[in-house]
Design a protein around this motif. Sequence first.
Motif, PDB file in Angstrom:
ATOM      1  N   GLN B  38     -29.233 -32.997  15.856  1.00  0.00           N
ATOM      2  CA  GLN B  38     -29.980 -34.016  16.741  1.00  0.00           C
ATOM      3  C   GLN B  38     -30.730 -33.345  17.312  1.00  0.00           C
ATOM      4  O   GLN B  38     -31.352 -32.415  18.430  1.00  0.00           O
ATOM      5  CB  GLN B  38     -27.837 -33.626  17.043  1.00  0.00           C
ATOM      6  N   SER B  41     -30.853 -37.154  22.793  1.00  0.00           N
ATOM      7  CA  SER B  41     -30.866 -38.990  22.737  1.00  0.00           C
ATOM      8  C   SER B  41     -31.159 -39.727  21.165  1.00  0.00           C
ATOM      9  O   SER B  41     -31.549 -41.233  21.095  1.00  0.00           O
ATOM     10  CB  SER B  41     -31.831 -39.712  23.834  1.00  0.00           C
ATOM     11  N   GLN B  42     -30.974 -38.867  20.395  1.00  0.00           N
ATOM     12  CA  GLN B  42     -30.591 -39.398  18.752  1.00  0.00           C
ATOM     13  C   GLN B  42     -29.551 -38.866  18.280  1.00  0.00           C
ATOM     14  O   GLN B  42     -28.591 -37.814  18.717  1.00  0.00           O
ATOM     15  CB  GLN B  42     -32.148 -39.037  18.351  1.00  0.00           C
ATOM     16  N   GLY B  43     -29.262 -39.728  17.454  1.00  0.00           N
ATOM     17  CA  GLY B  43     -28.098 -39.263  16.470  1.00  0.00           C
ATOM     18  C   GLY B  43     -27.855 -38.510  14.969  1.00  0.00           C
ATOM     19  O   GLY B  43     -29.447 -37.702  15.489  1.00  0.00           O
ATOM     20  N   PRO B  44     -26.949 -38.289  15.314  1.00  0.00           N
ATOM     21  CA  PRO B  44     -27.204 -36.519  14.066  1.00  0.00           C
ATOM     22  C   PRO B  44     -27.882 -36.623  12.726  1.00  0.00           C
ATOM     23  O   PRO B  44     -27.638 -38.394  12.482  1.00  0.00           O
ATOM     24  CB  PRO B  44     -25.782 -35.878  14.150  1.00  0.00           C
TER      25      PRO B  44
END
Lengths: 115, 112
Positions: B38, B41-44
Amino acid sequence: EAGVTQSPTHLIKTRGQQATLRCSPISGHTSVYWYQQALGLGLQFLLWYDEGEERNRGNFPPRFSGRQFPNYSSELNVNALELEDSALYLCASSLVLGQAKNIQYFGAGTRLSVL
Amino acid sequence: LAKTTQPISMDSYEGQEVNITCSHNNIATNDYITWYQQFPSQGPRFIIQGYKTKVTNEVASLFIPADRKSSTLSLPRVSLSDTAVYYCLVGHSGAGSYQLTFGKGTKLSVIP
């Protein structure tokens, strides 16, 4: 192939308001999961939907709710917003239901800020 | 659900191989081990998944000993873009419920 899409990217609300977050899963995926990630913390499981039904929910109050539509897209609703609800809300989708090797694919998230 | 334990942070220089070990002592027979990456501020992002022995893909390798109580994610020749948080998860299903339990992950910092 399009990945998991979430909207809006950012959402600003005030205390007491309601927020609606949307998620479109990868085509062919029937399961949708919602997670909350507060700043600097890990992901906390919120809700799991499959085939239009809520299958499981995490340790969150009832004001966190959602639904899954016939096209498998999903909405997360947060009522009576509180300051501590400010977080990144992530949606994930998967193809295979209920198997331990299930792989979840995540969207970019919706950043909810409660003022 | 099997609890996982992994180092909070690691530093590595560019070009080095990085190994991140995760312990999961109470892993169940049917559980798989999955690693996610991850960025802020992003998805895994899914990296790799395995059940036993060794799994390799274009991004990483996953080593799982016979007792399956631990696993090691190996990232060959890391670059600055590999700076991220890496999560080790043990997938579990049963009684009609399935969810991923994320720990705090390992924050990898790649140094020029």
